[in-house]
Design a protein around this motif. Sequence first.
Motif, PDB file in Angstrom:
ATOM      1  N   ARG A  50       0.779  -1.240  -0.010  1.00  0.00           N
ATOM      2  CA  ARG A  50       0.157  -0.050  -0.128  1.00  0.00           C
ATOM      3  C   ARG A  50       0.846   1.327  -0.066  1.00  0.00           C
ATOM      4  N   ASP A  52       3.876   1.389  -1.325  1.00  0.00           N
ATOM      5  CA  ASP A  52       4.535   1.563  -2.492  1.00  0.00           C
ATOM      6  C   ASP A  52       3.484   2.099  -3.522  1.00  0.00           C
ATOM      7  N   ARG A  53       2.012   1.755  -3.318  1.00  0.00           N
ATOM      8  CA  ARG A  53       1.215   2.247  -4.446  1.00  0.00           C
ATOM      9  C   ARG A  53       0.898   3.906  -3.951  1.00  0.00           C
ATOM     10  N   GLU A  55      -0.705   4.457  -1.035  1.00  0.00           N
ATOM     11  CA  GLU A  55      -2.051   4.332  -0.290  1.00  0.00           C
ATOM     12  C   GLU A  55      -1.674   4.347   1.328  1.00  0.00           C
ATOM     13  N   THR A  62       8.162   4.146   0.926  1.00  0.00           N
ATOM     14  CA  THR A  62       8.156   3.003   0.135  1.00  0.00           C
ATOM     15  C   THR A  62       9.460   2.319   0.038  1.00  0.00           C
TER      16      THR A  62
END
Length: 86
Positions: A50, A52-53, A55, A62
């Motif tokens: 999440r 890394d995205r 979110e 990250t």
Amino acid sequence: MGGKYTKRYTAEFNRDAIALVDSTGRTVTQATRELGISSESLQGWHRQARADRGEGRPDELTTAEKEELKRLRKLAAEQAEMIEVM
């Protein structure tokens, strides 16, 4: 806290486990029971995915940021060692 003999999983297994949670609507607990892994492992993988995205929480790093931090810490340690020798 990890034990002496922590089991390692492949990156592919991690991705598949995260996808099981994200794409099927299963909870992390349900997925861990199905996969036979610890909830702490999958929770951590899912939290990192999440982040890394984009979110995750604002204070979560990250994977790329963690790798850069590790590289910079190593460089700082090497430079500190060089200064000590001088």
